[in-house]
Design a protein around this motif. Structure first.
Motif, PDB file in Angstrom:
ATOM      1  N   TYR A  37       4.344 -10.448   4.727  1.00  0.00           N
ATOM      2  CA  TYR A  37       3.850  -9.562   5.773  1.00  0.00           C
ATOM      3  C   TYR A  37       5.065  -9.009   6.501  1.00  0.00           C
ATOM      4  CZ  TYR A  37      -0.725 -11.679   4.988  1.00  0.00           C
ATOM      5  OH  TYR A  37      -1.908 -12.100   4.427  1.00  0.00           O
ATOM      6  N   ARG A  38       4.858  -7.936   7.258  1.00  0.00           N
ATOM      7  CA  ARG A  38       5.978  -7.404   8.030  1.00  0.00           C
ATOM      8  C   ARG A  38       5.478  -6.874   9.375  1.00  0.00           C
ATOM      9  NH1 ARG A  38       7.388  -2.005   4.367  1.00  0.00           N
ATOM     10  NH2 ARG A  38       5.551  -0.761   4.957  1.00  0.00           N
ATOM     11  N   GLN A  39       6.403  -6.861  10.325  1.00  0.00           N
ATOM     12  CA  GLN A  39       6.076  -6.345  11.650  1.00  0.00           C
ATOM     13  C   GLN A  39       7.238  -5.500  12.142  1.00  0.00           C
ATOM     14  OE1 GLN A  39       4.950  -9.331  14.539  1.00  0.00           O
ATOM     15  NE2 GLN A  39       3.921  -7.804  15.792  1.00  0.00           N
ATOM     16  N   ALA A  40       6.954  -4.222  12.356  1.00  0.00           N
ATOM     17  CA  ALA A  40       7.937  -3.292  12.890  1.00  0.00           C
ATOM     18  C   ALA A  40       7.830  -3.284  14.415  1.00  0.00           C
ATOM     19  CB  ALA A  40       7.693  -1.896  12.329  1.00  0.00           C
ATOM     20  N   PRO A  41       8.892  -2.868  15.094  1.00  0.00           N
ATOM     21  CA  PRO A  41       8.860  -2.843  16.562  1.00  0.00           C
ATOM     22  C   PRO A  41       7.696  -2.007  17.080  1.00  0.00           C
ATOM     23  CG  PRO A  41      11.092  -2.519  15.775  1.00  0.00           C
ATOM     24  CD  PRO A  41      10.209  -2.482  14.566  1.00  0.00           C
ATOM     25  N   GLY A  42       6.931  -2.579  17.994  1.00  0.00           N
ATOM     26  CA  GLY A  42       5.823  -1.861  18.593  1.00  0.00           C
ATOM     27  C   GLY A  42       4.580  -1.771  17.728  1.00  0.00           C
ATOM     28  N   LYS A  43       4.591  -2.416  16.582  1.00  0.00           N
ATOM     29  CA  LYS A  43       3.438  -2.354  15.671  1.00  0.00           C
ATOM     30  C   LYS A  43       2.908  -3.754  15.395  1.00  0.00           C
ATOM     31  CE  LYS A  43       4.676   1.924  13.296  1.00  0.00           C
ATOM     32  NZ  LYS A  43       4.836   2.584  11.972  1.00  0.00           N
ATOM     33  N   GLU A  44       1.681  -3.800  14.878  1.00  0.00           N
ATOM     34  CA  GLU A  44       1.083  -5.075  14.522  1.00  0.00           C
ATOM     35  C   GLU A  44       1.633  -5.556  13.169  1.00  0.00           C
ATOM     36  OE1 GLU A  44      -3.231  -4.659  16.804  1.00  0.00           O
ATOM     37  OE2 GLU A  44      -3.144  -4.868  14.625  1.00  0.00           O
ATOM     38  N   ARG A  45       1.531  -6.862  12.958  1.00  0.00           N
ATOM     39  CA  ARG A  45       1.927  -7.412  11.667  1.00  0.00           C
ATOM     40  C   ARG A  45       0.973  -6.907  10.590  1.00  0.00           C
ATOM     41  NH1 ARG A  45       3.484 -13.723  11.347  1.00  0.00           N
ATOM     42  NH2 ARG A  45       4.603 -12.951  13.184  1.00  0.00           N
ATOM     43  N   GLU A  46       1.521  -6.515   9.435  1.00  0.00           N
ATOM     44  CA  GLU A  46       0.704  -5.963   8.362  1.00  0.00           C
ATOM     45  C   GLU A  46       1.029  -6.626   7.035  1.00  0.00           C
ATOM     46  OE1 GLU A  46       1.539  -1.802   7.870  1.00  0.00           O
ATOM     47  OE2 GLU A  46       3.602  -2.147   7.250  1.00  0.00           O
ATOM     48  N   LEU A  47       0.025  -6.625   6.159  1.00  0.00           N
ATOM     49  CA  LEU A  47       0.189  -7.170   4.827  1.00  0.00           C
ATOM     50  C   LEU A  47       1.125  -6.292   4.007  1.00  0.00           C
ATOM     51  CD1 LEU A  47      -0.795  -8.999   2.392  1.00  0.00           C
ATOM     52  CD2 LEU A  47      -2.508  -7.215   2.013  1.00  0.00           C
ATOM     53  N   VAL A  48       2.035  -6.920   3.270  1.00  0.00           N
ATOM     54  CA  VAL A  48       2.874  -6.200   2.317  1.00  0.00           C
ATOM     55  C   VAL A  48       2.382  -6.477   0.895  1.00  0.00           C
ATOM     56  CG1 VAL A  48       5.198  -5.929   1.369  1.00  0.00           C
ATOM     57  CG2 VAL A  48       4.875  -6.274   3.843  1.00  0.00           C
ATOM     58  N   ALA A  49       2.310  -7.766   0.534  1.00  0.00           N
ATOM     59  CA  ALA A  49       1.886  -8.133  -0.816  1.00  0.00           C
ATOM     60  C   ALA A  49       1.482  -9.606  -0.843  1.00  0.00           C
ATOM     61  CB  ALA A  49       3.004  -7.887  -1.830  1.00  0.00           C
ATOM     62  N   THR A  50       0.561  -9.932  -1.753  1.00  0.00           N
ATOM     63  CA  THR A  50       0.171 -11.324  -1.972  1.00  0.00           C
ATOM     64  C   THR A  50       0.143 -11.621  -3.461  1.00  0.00           C
ATOM     65  OG1 THR A  50      -2.188 -10.819  -2.002  1.00  0.00           O
ATOM     66  CG2 THR A  50      -1.226 -11.444   0.125  1.00  0.00           C
ATOM     67  N   ILE A  51       0.227 -12.915  -3.787  1.00  0.00           N
ATOM     68  CA  ILE A  51       0.193 -13.331  -5.183  1.00  0.00           C
ATOM     69  C   ILE A  51      -0.503 -14.683  -5.283  1.00  0.00           C
ATOM     70  CG2 ILE A  51       2.512 -14.349  -5.022  1.00  0.00           C
ATOM     71  CD1 ILE A  51       2.900 -13.485  -7.992  1.00  0.00           C
ATOM     72  N   THR A  52      -1.387 -14.814  -6.283  1.00  0.00           N
ATOM     73  CA  THR A  52      -2.091 -16.078  -6.485  1.00  0.00           C
ATOM     74  C   THR A  52      -1.267 -17.001  -7.392  1.00  0.00           C
ATOM     75  OG1 THR A  52      -3.246 -15.371  -8.491  1.00  0.00           O
ATOM     76  CG2 THR A  52      -4.258 -14.794  -6.377  1.00  0.00           C
ATOM     77  N   THR A  53      -1.779 -18.202  -7.604  1.00  0.00           N
ATOM     78  CA  THR A  53      -1.056 -19.166  -8.437  1.00  0.00           C
ATOM     79  C   THR A  53      -0.952 -18.708  -9.889  1.00  0.00           C
ATOM     80  OG1 THR A  53      -3.124 -20.373  -8.747  1.00  0.00           O
ATOM     81  CG2 THR A  53      -1.634 -21.177  -7.032  1.00  0.00           C
ATOM     82  N   VAL A  54      -1.893 -17.874 -10.325  1.00  0.00           N
ATOM     83  CA  VAL A  54      -1.858 -17.396 -11.718  1.00  0.00           C
ATOM     84  C   VAL A  54      -1.248 -16.011 -11.835  1.00  0.00           C
ATOM     85  CG1 VAL A  54      -3.790 -18.824 -12.443  1.00  0.00           C
ATOM     86  CG2 VAL A  54      -4.211 -16.508 -11.577  1.00  0.00           C
ATOM     87  N   GLY A  55      -0.691 -15.510 -10.730  1.00  0.00           N
ATOM     88  CA  GLY A  55       0.064 -14.268 -10.792  1.00  0.00           C
ATOM     89  C   GLY A  55      -0.692 -12.993 -10.489  1.00  0.00           C
ATOM     90  N   SER A  56      -1.910 -13.096 -10.017  1.00  0.00           N
ATOM     91  CA  SER A  56      -2.627 -11.880  -9.605  1.00  0.00           C
ATOM     92  C   SER A  56      -2.027 -11.365  -8.296  1.00  0.00           C
ATOM     93  CB  SER A  56      -4.110 -12.188  -9.412  1.00  0.00           C
ATOM     94  OG  SER A  56      -4.693 -12.568 -10.635  1.00  0.00           O
ATOM     95  N   THR A  57      -1.773 -10.079  -8.240  1.00  0.00           N
ATOM     96  CA  THR A  57      -1.071  -9.505  -7.094  1.00  0.00           C
ATOM     97  C   THR A  57      -1.901  -8.463  -6.362  1.00  0.00           C
ATOM     98  OG1 THR A  57      -0.026  -7.856  -8.516  1.00  0.00           O
ATOM     99  CG2 THR A  57       1.190  -9.892  -8.128  1.00  0.00           C
ATOM    100  N   ASN A  58      -1.540  -8.252  -5.113  1.00  0.00           N
ATOM    101  CA  ASN A  58      -2.170  -7.243  -4.271  1.00  0.00           C
ATOM    102  C   ASN A  58      -1.078  -6.636  -3.399  1.00  0.00           C
ATOM    103  OD1 ASN A  58      -4.373  -5.846  -2.906  1.00  0.00           O
ATOM    104  ND2 ASN A  58      -3.937  -7.196  -1.189  1.00  0.00           N
ATOM    105  N   TYR A  59      -1.074  -5.299  -3.278  1.00  0.00           N
ATOM    106  CA  TYR A  59      -0.024  -4.622  -2.522  1.00  0.00           C
ATOM    107  C   TYR A  59      -0.617  -3.671  -1.499  1.00  0.00           C
ATOM    108  CZ  TYR A  59       3.213  -6.099  -6.209  1.00  0.00           C
ATOM    109  OH  TYR A  59       3.966  -6.833  -7.100  1.00  0.00           O
ATOM    110  N   ALA A  60       0.097  -3.490  -0.407  1.00  0.00           N
ATOM    111  CA  ALA A  60      -0.234  -2.425   0.521  1.00  0.00           C
ATOM    112  C   ALA A  60       0.061  -1.096  -0.169  1.00  0.00           C
ATOM    113  CB  ALA A  60       0.598  -2.547   1.789  1.00  0.00           C
ATOM    114  N   ASP A  61      -0.746  -0.074   0.129  1.00  0.00           N
ATOM    115  CA  ASP A  61      -0.553   1.228  -0.509  1.00  0.00           C
ATOM    116  C   ASP A  61       0.848   1.772  -0.263  1.00  0.00           C
ATOM    117  OD1 ASP A  61      -3.950   2.454   0.096  1.00  0.00           O
ATOM    118  OD2 ASP A  61      -3.121   1.209  -1.507  1.00  0.00           O
ATOM    119  N   SER A  62       1.404   1.484   0.891  1.00  0.00           N
ATOM    120  CA  SER A  62       2.704   2.048   1.265  1.00  0.00           C
ATOM    121  C   SER A  62       3.865   1.504   0.432  1.00  0.00           C
ATOM    122  CB  SER A  62       2.975   1.788   2.748  1.00  0.00           C
ATOM    123  OG  SER A  62       2.975   0.388   3.008  1.00  0.00           O
TER     124      SER A  62
END
Length: 121
Positions: A37-62
């Motif tokens: 996850y990441r948090q820029a100054p003045g912004k809320e924390r946001e999801l960047v990417a996740t990964i499961t134990t078997v390697g399935s991934t999810n990414y923010a569109d950005s």
């Protein structure tokens, strides 16, 4: 006690690359999803990417097509390869792990202290 420790942040020019690492240590029974996850100054924390134990991934569109998340289950470590970095990627990057401890077997989300990534010329 469980600890997550990030490394690999720093200052990079636009278009450059960085690789972040996060190692989980301590009394760990099992780790499920790990993520960044990441948090820029003045912004809320946001999801960047996740990964499961078997390697399935999810990414923010950005970050799709520019960032790649991976993990080494044997080392309890998750990585984030960041290419084509943009000034808008400047933020504190936090590692997260959903895990069960070896003493209570309770599942909880754990966070690292964060690592600064600055993209600037």
């Amino acid at each position: 006690q469980v600890q997550l420790v990030e490394s690999g942040g720093g200052l990079v020019q636009p278009g450059g690359s960085l690789r972040l690492s996060c190692a989980a240590s301590g009394s760990i029974f099992r780790i499920d999803v790990m993520g960044w996850y990441r948090q820029a100054p003045g912004k809320e924390r946001e999801l960047v990417a996740t990964i499961t134990t078997v390697g399935s991934t999810n990414y923010a569109d950005s970050v799709k097509g520019r960032f790649t998340i991976s993990r080494d289950n044997a080392l309890n470590t998750v990585y984030l390869r960041m290419n084509s970095l943009e000034p808008e990627d400047t933020a504190v990057y936090y590692c997260n792990a959903n895990l069960a401890t070896a003493d209570t077997f309770q599942w909880s989300h754990y966070w690292g202290p964060g690592t600064q990534v600055t993209v600037s010329s």
